[in-house]
Design a protein around this motif. Structure first.
Motif, PDB file in Angstrom:
ATOM      1  N   LYS A  70     -19.227  -2.812  31.080  1.00  0.00           N
ATOM      2  CA  LYS A  70     -20.347  -2.801  30.387  1.00  0.00           C
ATOM      3  C   LYS A  70     -20.742  -3.868  29.435  1.00  0.00           C
ATOM      4  O   LYS A  70     -19.458  -4.563  28.978  1.00  0.00           O
ATOM      5  N   ALA A  71     -21.839  -4.067  29.059  1.00  0.00           N
ATOM      6  CA  ALA A  71     -22.148  -5.215  28.285  1.00  0.00           C
ATOM      7  C   ALA A  71     -21.851  -4.483  26.920  1.00  0.00           C
ATOM      8  O   ALA A  71     -22.233  -3.501  26.280  1.00  0.00           O
ATOM      9  N   LEU A  72     -20.598  -5.072  26.096  1.00  0.00           N
ATOM     10  CA  LEU A  72     -20.360  -4.398  24.741  1.00  0.00           C
ATOM     11  C   LEU A  72     -20.401  -5.173  23.623  1.00  0.00           C
ATOM     12  O   LEU A  72     -20.187  -6.680  23.889  1.00  0.00           O
ATOM     13  N   ALA A  73     -20.399  -4.723  22.529  1.00  0.00           N
ATOM     14  CA  ALA A  73     -20.484  -5.621  21.064  1.00  0.00           C
ATOM     15  C   ALA A  73     -19.009  -4.807  20.512  1.00  0.00           C
ATOM     16  O   ALA A  73     -18.695  -3.951  20.720  1.00  0.00           O
ATOM     17  N   LEU A  74     -18.369  -6.152  19.934  1.00  0.00           N
ATOM     18  CA  LEU A  74     -17.480  -5.697  18.945  1.00  0.00           C
ATOM     19  C   LEU A  74     -17.897  -6.243  17.635  1.00  0.00           C
ATOM     20  O   LEU A  74     -18.197  -7.375  17.410  1.00  0.00           O
ATOM     21  N   ILE A  75     -17.896  -5.177  16.478  1.00  0.00           N
ATOM     22  CA  ILE A  75     -18.510  -5.612  15.379  1.00  0.00           C
ATOM     23  C   ILE A  75     -17.562  -5.321  14.338  1.00  0.00           C
ATOM     24  O   ILE A  75     -16.820  -4.343  14.248  1.00  0.00           O
ATOM     25  N   GLY A  76     -17.263  -6.262  13.567  1.00  0.00           N
ATOM     26  CA  GLY A  76     -16.181  -5.898  12.546  1.00  0.00           C
ATOM     27  C   GLY A  76     -16.351  -7.342  11.413  1.00  0.00           C
ATOM     28  O   GLY A  76     -16.952  -8.401  11.877  1.00  0.00           O
ATOM     29  N   GLU A  77     -15.627  -7.240  10.131  1.00  0.00           N
ATOM     30  CA  GLU A  77     -15.539  -8.256   9.320  1.00  0.00           C
ATOM     31  C   GLU A  77     -14.122  -8.540   9.092  1.00  0.00           C
ATOM     32  O   GLU A  77     -14.087  -9.068   7.765  1.00  0.00           O
ATOM     33  N   THR A  78     -13.136  -8.043   9.691  1.00  0.00           N
ATOM     34  CA  THR A  78     -11.771  -8.138   9.079  1.00  0.00           C
ATOM     35  C   THR A  78     -11.019  -9.482   9.882  1.00  0.00           C
ATOM     36  O   THR A  78     -11.634  -9.566  11.039  1.00  0.00           O
ATOM     37  N   PRO A  79      -9.955  -9.579   9.524  1.00  0.00           N
ATOM     38  CA  PRO A  79      -9.253 -11.156   9.921  1.00  0.00           C
ATOM     39  C   PRO A  79      -8.782 -10.588  11.494  1.00  0.00           C
ATOM     40  O   PRO A  79      -8.536 -11.638  12.244  1.00  0.00           O
ATOM     41  N   ASP A  80      -8.725  -9.662  11.916  1.00  0.00           N
ATOM     42  CA  ASP A  80      -8.079  -9.270  13.218  1.00  0.00           C
ATOM     43  C   ASP A  80      -8.941  -9.186  14.287  1.00  0.00           C
ATOM     44  O   ASP A  80      -8.694  -8.670  15.206  1.00  0.00           O
ATOM     45  N   LEU A  81     -10.381  -9.530  14.083  1.00  0.00           N
ATOM     46  CA  LEU A  81     -11.389  -9.194  14.923  1.00  0.00           C
ATOM     47  C   LEU A  81     -11.312 -10.089  16.439  1.00  0.00           C
ATOM     48  O   LEU A  81     -11.446  -9.466  17.349  1.00  0.00           O
ATOM     49  N   ALA A  82     -10.628 -11.296  16.213  1.00  0.00           N
ATOM     50  CA  ALA A  82     -10.146 -11.924  17.437  1.00  0.00           C
ATOM     51  C   ALA A  82      -9.362 -11.382  18.313  1.00  0.00           C
ATOM     52  O   ALA A  82      -9.572 -11.293  19.594  1.00  0.00           O
ATOM     53  N   ALA A  83      -8.088 -10.915  17.629  1.00  0.00           N
ATOM     54  CA  ALA A  83      -7.296 -10.098  18.511  1.00  0.00           C
ATOM     55  C   ALA A  83      -7.926  -8.784  19.015  1.00  0.00           C
ATOM     56  O   ALA A  83      -7.563  -8.452  20.498  1.00  0.00           O
TER      57      ALA A  83
END
Ligand SMILES: Cc1cc2nc3c(=O)[nH]c(=O)nc-3n(C[C@H](O)[C@H](O)[C@H](O)COP(=O)(O)OP(=O)(O)OC[C@H]3O[C@@H](n4cnc5c(N)ncnc54)[C@H](O)[C@@H]3O)c2cc1C
Length: 326
Positions: free
Chosen positions: A167-180
């Motif tokens: 599905k078309a998904l979002a990943l929302i976050g503000e922490t340094p592990d977001l790319a991982a």
């Protein structure tokens, strides 16, 4: 006539002095209670009744219980505990403070309680205490996020990504592990957008690496999420642009729920969690931790239950002074 209902038998347990107080009645605490009960320890489980996964309708990945509603899992566990008259569960009860107090008879801890149930004692003395209080989550400050959390926006890929695959998904976050985390979630979809909500959570090198894998990073602040009855349909950005999605993930901040332990000098990690050895022992003899309370990040139900079982086995060995390989 003899009343043999489990409820009557457990109610007969003296709850003021026990071998083990278990703080928290999630999978970690209940699994420990089951195993300690079977080892003939007297046990009181004290549970405020606010499980971390209460927001969701179905739990996944627990062998033999894949897809079970969270409260149903707890209900089944409680029913099993009812067969052990030496185990009692105090519901809707909070441990407000835990103190070390050597009363000379092996009872090393006193837990102060605040409960709504009739007959809840004000305190319980125990030889040992297992902390199984889970953790607390703070979500990014997006007005409607809580309404979608656990319904179409989740935090644990292993728990919920299967249902969102392709599905078309979002990943929302503000922490340094977001790319991982983005790389992990990309296992389940090639239509993923990472929203940093105006933060610099993703570095420029990481952004280029993600772009090479087809993952777009949107750095604009989020105004809100759109959708209906828990089903998210779009991320609305400041300025009015909308990105349509079918679901997604968020990276919460995790905090320990351990204020009640503040009176005890026990080693903590840099996140404030109790430091434990692989068996769940803390730096204070007689004090143990299991489940989400014993790790710097969240886990899964079956892992928490396994840790509870292991802590129970270790506790029993510690009672008799025999070192175990657990
Ligand atoms: C939205 C969401 C969905 C999830 N989905 C899944 C899934 O599908 N599969 C999966 O495996 N995992 C899932 N998880 C993770 C899972 O919920 C946790 O890993 C698991 O609940 C940890 O178990 P625990 O026993 O350590 O803590 P919890 O289940 O959080 O239980 C801790 C208990 O301790 C009580 N407590 C806290 N402080 C006190 C106190 N001072 N006194 C008395 N009681 C106290 C709380 O009220 C709570 O009842 C999900 C999590 C979230 C947030």
């Amino acid at each position: 006539m003899t009343d043999t209902t489990a409820e009557t038998r457990v109610a007969a347990v003296d709850t003021t002095e026990v071998d083990v107080v278990i703080v928290g009645g999630g999978p970690a605490g209940l699994s420990a209670a089951l195993n300690l009960g079977r080892a003939r320890a007297s046990v009181v489980v004290i549970d405020a009744g606010r499980p971390r996964n209460a927001a969701t309708l179905r739990s996944h990945g627990f062998l033999t219980r894949d897809g079970i509603p969270p409260l149903e899992l707890r209900k089944l566990a409680r029913a099993e505990l009812a067969a052990y008259p030496n185990v009692r569960v105090l519901d809707r009860t909070v441990v407000t403070a835990l103190v070390e107090k050597d009363s000379g008879n092996g009872l090393r801890f006193i837990a102060a309680l605040q409960g709504r149930g009739a007959g809840t004692p004000p305190a319980v003395a125990a030889r040992s205490v297992l902390v199984a209080t889970g953790l607390r989550e703070t979500l990014p400050a997006i007005p409607s996020l809580r309404a979608f959390y656990g319904m179409s926006i989740f935090s644990c890929a292993a728990c919920d990504a299967w249902e969102l695959q392709d599905k078309a998904l979002a990943l929302i976050g503000e922490t340094p592990d977001l790319a991982a985390r983005a790389r992990l979630i990309a296992r389940w979809t090639d239509r993923l957008t990472v929203f940093t909500n105006g933060s610099d959570a993703v570095g420029t090198v990481e952004e280029a690496e993600l772009a090479a894998s087809g993952i777009f990073v949107d750095r604009r602040p989020i105004d809100d999420l759109e959708g209906d009855r828990g089903a998210v349909s779009a991320v609305r950005l400041t300025g009015g642009d909308r990105v349509e999605i079918d679901g997604g993930f968020v990276r919460p901040d995790w905090h320990p729920a351990l204020d009640f332990v503040n009176g005890i000098e026990v080693s903590r990690d840099r996140f404030g969690n109790l430091e434990v050895d692989r068996s769940g022992r803390t730096s204070v003899p007689g004090l143990y931790a299991a489940g989400d309370a014993a790790s710097p990040g969240p886990q899964q139900l079956i892992v928490a239950a396994g840790q509870g079982a292991r802590a129970a086995a270790v506790l029993v060995h510690d009672f008799i002074g025999v070192r175990t390989a657990h």
